[in-house]
Design a protein around this motif. Structure first.
Motif, mmCIF file in Angstrom:
data_model
loop_
_atom_site.group_PDB
_atom_site.id
_atom_site.type_symbol
_atom_site.label_atom_id
_atom_site.label_comp_id
_atom_site.label_asym_id
_atom_site.label_seq_id
_atom_site.Cartn_x
_atom_site.Cartn_y
_atom_site.Cartn_z
ATOM 1 N N ILE A 141 24.389 21.975 42.827
ATOM 2 C CA ILE A 141 24.733 20.577 42.575
ATOM 3 C C ILE A 141 26.237 20.463 42.414
ATOM 4 O O ILE A 141 26.890 21.376 41.899
ATOM 5 C CB ILE A 141 23.991 20.068 41.302
ATOM 6 N N ILE A 142 26.783 19.371 42.909
ATOM 7 C CA ILE A 142 28.188 19.055 42.634
ATOM 8 C C ILE A 142 28.257 17.575 42.266
ATOM 9 O O ILE A 142 27.596 16.743 42.891
ATOM 10 C CB ILE A 142 29.116 19.387 43.825
ATOM 11 N N ILE A 143 29.009 17.291 41.187
ATOM 12 C CA ILE A 143 29.145 15.915 40.702
ATOM 13 C C ILE A 143 30.627 15.604 40.653
ATOM 14 O O ILE A 143 31.423 16.407 40.154
ATOM 15 C CB ILE A 143 28.564 15.748 39.278
ATOM 16 N N ILE A 144 30.992 14.443 41.201
ATOM 17 C CA ILE A 144 32.403 14.079 41.306
ATOM 18 C C ILE A 144 32.664 12.777 40.567
ATOM 19 O O ILE A 144 31.887 11.823 40.672
ATOM 20 C CB ILE A 144 32.794 13.937 42.791
ATOM 21 N N ALA A 145 33.757 12.757 39.798
ATOM 22 C CA ALA A 145 34.186 11.523 39.131
ATOM 23 C C ALA A 145 35.481 11.069 39.796
ATOM 24 O O ALA A 145 36.342 11.891 40.103
ATOM 25 C CB ALA A 145 34.409 11.774 37.652
ATOM 26 N N GLU A 146 35.585 9.754 40.023
ATOM 27 C CA GLU A 146 36.813 9.196 40.599
ATOM 28 C C GLU A 146 37.451 8.273 39.584
ATOM 29 O O GLU A 146 36.753 7.571 38.852
ATOM 30 C CB GLU A 146 36.479 8.367 41.848
ATOM 31 N N SER A 147 38.788 8.252 39.563
ATOM 32 C CA SER A 147 39.470 7.347 38.638
ATOM 33 C C SER A 147 40.064 6.164 39.400
ATOM 34 O O SER A 147 40.176 6.187 40.625
ATOM 35 C CB SER A 147 40.578 8.078 37.879
ATOM 36 N N SER A 148 40.479 5.155 38.646
ATOM 37 C CA SER A 148 41.028 3.929 39.232
ATOM 38 C C SER A 148 42.315 4.199 40.006
ATOM 39 O O SER A 148 42.704 3.415 40.858
ATOM 40 C CB SER A 148 41.297 2.906 38.128
ATOM 41 N N THR A 149 42.989 5.313 39.720
ATOM 42 C CA THR A 149 44.238 5.626 40.425
ATOM 43 C C THR A 149 44.028 6.661 41.529
ATOM 44 O O THR A 149 44.977 7.170 42.102
ATOM 45 C CB THR A 149 45.297 6.170 39.442
ATOM 46 N N GLY A 150 42.747 7.008 41.810
ATOM 47 C CA GLY A 150 42.469 7.944 42.904
ATOM 48 C C GLY A 150 42.446 9.409 42.494
ATOM 49 O O GLY A 150 42.466 10.286 43.350
ATOM 50 N N CYS A 151 42.409 9.675 41.189
ATOM 51 C CA CYS A 151 42.251 11.072 40.759
ATOM 52 C C CYS A 151 40.785 11.481 40.928
ATOM 53 O O CYS A 151 39.887 10.643 40.818
ATOM 54 C CB CYS A 151 42.648 11.245 39.293
ATOM 55 N N LEU A 152 40.548 12.772 41.191
ATOM 56 C CA LEU A 152 39.195 13.274 41.438
ATOM 57 C C LEU A 152 38.925 14.499 40.571
ATOM 58 O O LEU A 152 39.798 15.348 40.405
ATOM 59 C CB LEU A 152 39.050 13.664 42.912
ATOM 60 N N PHE A 153 37.716 14.568 40.043
ATOM 61 C CA PHE A 153 37.314 15.670 39.159
ATOM 62 C C PHE A 153 35.911 16.091 39.555
ATOM 63 O O PHE A 153 35.130 15.262 40.028
ATOM 64 C CB PHE A 153 37.270 15.195 37.701
ATOM 65 N N ALA A 154 35.579 17.343 39.328
ATOM 66 C CA ALA A 154 34.230 17.762 39.699
ATOM 67 C C ALA A 154 33.639 18.732 38.693
ATOM 68 O O ALA A 154 34.347 19.419 37.963
ATOM 69 C CB ALA A 154 34.247 18.398 41.083
#
Length: 367
Positions: free
Chosen positions: A245-258
């Motif tokens: 599984i991979i889960i990704i979070a996106e921020s309002s400024t285009g930052c990405l985390f997983a």
């Protein structure tokens, strides 16, 4: 005029394959010969593994280099680079060794060729101790493109531990030079999405269980966001059996985390989902702009860029310190790390750091 090779101690700091990847790529790009000693000296199986060997051979192939000492278990190698060659290059770990780590070493080199390169990388696409291919596509790629990097990646076949058998085709366009990147404003987390997959003979229910457990875990901390994790059964384009599984979070400024995790024999699917969710949550608790894995992968691009890059991160990892150490040894880049005085550090979360780099401004002499 052949300068003495730069000596790189393969046992310093993190002391693993990353020292090899960063130093081999930078040797190829800068044209400096390197001699790496004490490779993976502190590991349970010291020296080169198939994974590292195929990466070094790929770089040597890319830069028409002379590679010495490159055998399984070898603790000392030297690389004398020639001219970077575009065109077709193939690397095959012949194991479940990670294709993503092969890409990590080859991509920077291919950027400095005279025309586009096609890489055929074979091994594990979703393997332990390495980014999953989904991470490379969904997190690494969009961020590294900010430096002016342009590459396409086609996953032909997924491969898992222990069989491998995965295949990824990558095409890379050359650049004149890389531009610096500033990522210091995180904004707010706006969406969370991901994929849970089963491949081969594994039942679809496992994918749904990983999903459900992950969503439950995230919900404890993040109440308001819509979370969309798809459960997928991979039938045709997977070699062997695997789940993850991979889960990704996106921020309002285009930052990405997983956050990601892979299933193993005897581990409940719930546990895999929870592990990925906890990793994601850990990576968005601080106010940084990159997760702990992207942090070290960006160092080489910051070092090569023409100008000053600044990236806000959580705690600086040993992998990142290692990449900085090697980059400063092999290029003119200068890094500084400062602790941020940000408002969040007062509420007990460990604050953030700014990694700043005066890039070496390496130019592509072939363009």
């Amino acid at each position: 005029l052949q300068m003495d090779p730069v000596e790189v101690d393969g046992s310093v700091l993190e002391g693993g394959g990353q020292i090899l990847r960063v130093s081999a790529a930078l040797s190829c790009i800068t044209g400096s010969s390197i001699k790496i000693t004490k490779i993976r000296a502190g590991r349970s199986t010291p020296g080169l593994r198939p994974q590292h060997l195929s990466g070094l051979q790929l770089v040597s192939d890319l830069c028409s280099g002379v590679l010495q000492g490159a055998t399984i278990g070898s603790t000392d190698i030297s690389l004398t680079p020639g001219k970077i060659r575009s065109g077709n290059h193939t690397a095959d770990t012949q194991t479940a060794g990670s294709v993503c780590l092969l890409l990590q070493v080859a991509l920077p080199c291919a950027l400095f060729a005279e025309s586009s390169s096609q890489l055929c990388l074979k091994g594990g696409t979703n393997a332990e101790m390495a980014p999953q291919i989904d991470y490379t596509l969904k997190v690494f790629k969009p961020i590294v493109e900010k430096f002016g990097v342009n590459f396409d990646c086609d996953v032909r076949m997924r491969g898992f531990y222990p069989k491998g058998g995965g295949e990824v085709r990558v095409s890379v366009s050359p650049v004149k030079h890389l531009q610096p990147v500033v990522l210091t404003d995180r904004g707010t987390i706006t969406k969370i999405h991901g994929r849970a997959f089963v491949a081969g003979v594994l039942p679809y229910k496992l994918a749904k269980d990983m999903c459900a457990a992950a969503v439950r875990t995230i919900r404890k901390e993040i109440k308001e966001l819509y979370i969309n994790i798809q459960a997928l059964q991979e039938k045709d384009n997977a070699y062997g059996n695997g789940n993850g599984i991979i889960i990704i979070a996106e921020s309002s400024t285009g930052c990405l985390f997983a956050g990601s995790a892979l299933g193993k024999k005897g581990v409940y699917a719930d546990k895999v989902g929870i592990e990925a969710a906890e990793m994601l949550l850990r990576n968005i608790r601080h106010n940084g702009c990159v997760d702990e894995f992207l942090q070290d992968q960006l160092i080489i691009f910051m070092a090569l860029a023409n100008g000053t890059s600044r990236i806000r991160t959580g705690a600086v990892t040993l992998h990142t310190q290692t990449a900085i150490h090697v980059a400063e040894q092999l290029t003119q880049a200068k890094f500084t790390i400062t602790k941020s005085e940000d408002e969040l550090s007062s509420n007990g979360t460990n604050g953030t750091y700014i990694i700043q780099c005066e890039g070496a401004g390496v130019s592509n002499t072939h363009l």
